[in-house]
Design a protein around this motif. Structure first.
Motif, PDB file in Angstrom:
ATOM      1  N   VAL A 103       0.831  -1.206   0.000  1.00  0.00           N
ATOM      2  CA  VAL A 103       0.000   0.000   0.000  1.00  0.00           C
ATOM      3  C   VAL A 103       0.865   1.256   0.000  1.00  0.00           C
ATOM      4  CG1 VAL A 103      -1.781   1.250   1.281  1.00  0.00           C
ATOM      5  CG2 VAL A 103      -1.888  -1.245   1.115  1.00  0.00           C
ATOM      6  N   ALA A 104       2.015   1.203   0.674  1.00  0.00           N
ATOM      7  CA  ALA A 104       2.896   2.377   0.768  1.00  0.00           C
ATOM      8  C   ALA A 104       3.536   2.750  -0.564  1.00  0.00           C
ATOM      9  CB  ALA A 104       3.978   2.142   1.817  1.00  0.00           C
ATOM     10  N   THR A 105       3.405   1.901  -1.591  1.00  0.00           N
ATOM     11  CA  THR A 105       3.862   2.292  -2.925  1.00  0.00           C
ATOM     12  C   THR A 105       2.904   3.282  -3.575  1.00  0.00           C
ATOM     13  OG1 THR A 105       2.675   0.504  -4.074  1.00  0.00           O
ATOM     14  CG2 THR A 105       4.903   0.008  -3.246  1.00  0.00           C
ATOM     15  N   GLY A 106       1.690   3.383  -3.038  1.00  0.00           N
ATOM     16  CA  GLY A 106       0.666   4.225  -3.650  1.00  0.00           C
ATOM     17  C   GLY A 106      -0.086   3.535  -4.762  1.00  0.00           C
ATOM     18  N   ARG A 107       0.220   2.250  -5.011  1.00  0.00           N
ATOM     19  CA  ARG A 107      -0.349   1.563  -6.177  1.00  0.00           C
ATOM     20  C   ARG A 107      -1.366   0.488  -5.829  1.00  0.00           C
ATOM     21  NH1 ARG A 107       5.159   1.547  -7.408  1.00  0.00           N
ATOM     22  NH2 ARG A 107       5.369  -0.726  -7.413  1.00  0.00           N
ATOM     23  N   TYR A 108      -1.624   0.263  -4.542  1.00  0.00           N
ATOM     24  CA  TYR A 108      -2.524  -0.824  -4.157  1.00  0.00           C
ATOM     25  C   TYR A 108      -3.396  -0.439  -2.971  1.00  0.00           C
ATOM     26  CZ  TYR A 108       0.374  -3.656  -7.194  1.00  0.00           C
ATOM     27  OH  TYR A 108       1.036  -4.135  -8.289  1.00  0.00           O
ATOM     28  N   VAL A 109      -4.596  -1.047  -2.947  1.00  0.00           N
ATOM     29  CA  VAL A 109      -5.447  -1.058  -1.766  1.00  0.00           C
ATOM     30  C   VAL A 109      -5.361  -2.468  -1.186  1.00  0.00           C
ATOM     31  CG1 VAL A 109      -7.811  -0.900  -0.894  1.00  0.00           C
ATOM     32  CG2 VAL A 109      -7.002   0.706  -2.642  1.00  0.00           C
TER      33      VAL A 109
END
Length: 346
Positions: A112-118
């Motif tokens: 999640v911390a990549t900004g690309r996943y929930v």
């Protein structure tokens, strides 16, 4: 020796130069482009974006089974990279009889911390109160709920992966290899979207990550050899199948993902400790071969000289690469080279 006039002129020039440097620095902070080719290590450091924070919503009801709520925790980036992100549904292990959705908080934040996943980490019904296929019905309800709640959480309903460990890996693999059968789908209620969907919500997933989960339940049962192992295996599987596995052969086979493999299956990432004494490594080897024979994408990553359950930075990177490739269409080759674990799960 310089005259007073020369010294005054020198000081004036130096003052102007210093002022120019300060002004340039302020302009850079305001967003002006730096001079091409000029070294700016300090400016680059000060301009680096802050880390993406993970926002957690705990205890969200995703369905009701037998009058009781089943809950999920939702993890989202505070600065998503797109309006709609892929979702990863995590299913914890625990021999189908214990465990908590809290286990997903050890793995999902890195994604999640990549900004690309929930991320969604779910609970499900346990044995002995609930036997198979209740656990699969719960997981399918969670995937349908993720689609129903896509607008609320910024999820792309066409990009949902499932990630399971141990018993959760068995459930995740069944999600990936079975689809459309009413008996497998279950009838648990799904939350209603404010706008009814044009077609019934699907529980199909677009990628599967299985950490050391048994994909052949017959072979898993048969792997026990000592009296102690056989007793422990009966303790795990008799409640799951509502009887000794040899007496429930059809149900045991139906719970084995390897017997449902076909070319329509989503991509699989299988990670397994080569010295796993709970779920033998050879089960993931057999599943990998079955997927490839059927024409389904599969990557098998051995966790070198390791047992049941593993954590490590390279393991995290390999999972991220697999998900980026299949949920973001990134031009990445996911390596099947062995990885080293750093520790067991907390």
């Amino acid at each position: 020796m310089r005259s007073d006039r020369d010294l005054k002129a020198h000081r004036r020039a130096r003052t102007i130069a210093v002022a120019a440097v300060l002004l340039a620095g302020l302009s850079g902070c305001a967003g002006a482009q730096a001079t091409a080719g000029a070294p700016e290590p300090r400016a680059a450091a000060s301009a680096s974006p802050r880390p993406i924070a993970v926002v957690v919503e705990r205890g969200v009801e995703y369905t009701r089974a037998g009058g009781e709520a089943l809950l999920a925790d939702v993890l989202r980036p505070d600065r998503p990279s797109a309006a709609r992100l892929p979702a990863v549904v995590y299913i914890h292990g625990g021999s189908w009889r214990r465990g908590t959705r809290e286990q997903g908080h050890e793995l999902l934040p890195q994604l999640v911390a990549t900004g690309r996943y929930v991320g969604l980490t779910i609970e499900y019904r346990f044995t002995p109160a609930f036997s198979w296929p209740a656990q699969l019905h719960d997981a399918r309800a969670a995937v349908r709920w993720a689609r129903a709640a896509a607008g609320r959480y910024g999820i792309d309903p066409e990009r949902i992966a499932v990630w399971g460990e141990s018993a959760g890996g068995q459930i995740a693999s069944m999600l990936g290899t079975t689809d459309g059968d009413a008996a497998i789908e279950g009838d648990l209620p799904s939350p209603q979207d404010p706008r009814p969907p044009a077609r019934p919500l699907s529980s199909r997933v677009q990628a599967v990550v299985n950490f050391c989960g048994p994909t052949d339940m017959e072979a898993f049962f048969a792997s026990a050899s000592t009296p102690e192992e056989i007793a422990e295996m009966h303790g795990r599987l008799d409640p799951l199948f509502n009887g000794p596995p040899p007496e429930r052969a059809d149900l045991v086979r139906s719970a084995s993902a390897i017997h449902h493999v076909d070319a329509r299956d989503p991509p699989f990432l299988l990670m397994h400790g080569t010295r796993d004494e709970v779920v033998p490594y050879r089960l993931s080897e057999a599943m990998h071969r079955a997927l490839l024979r059927a024409g389904a994408p599969s990557v098998l990553v051995p966790v070198a000289a390791w047992g049941h359950g593993f954590r490590g930075a390279e393991i995290d990177r390999r999972v991220l690469a697999f998900l980026d490739r299949h949920l973001w269409s990134a031009p990445i080759v996911v390596s099947s080279e062995p990885v080293r674990a750093e520790r067991t799960p907390d």
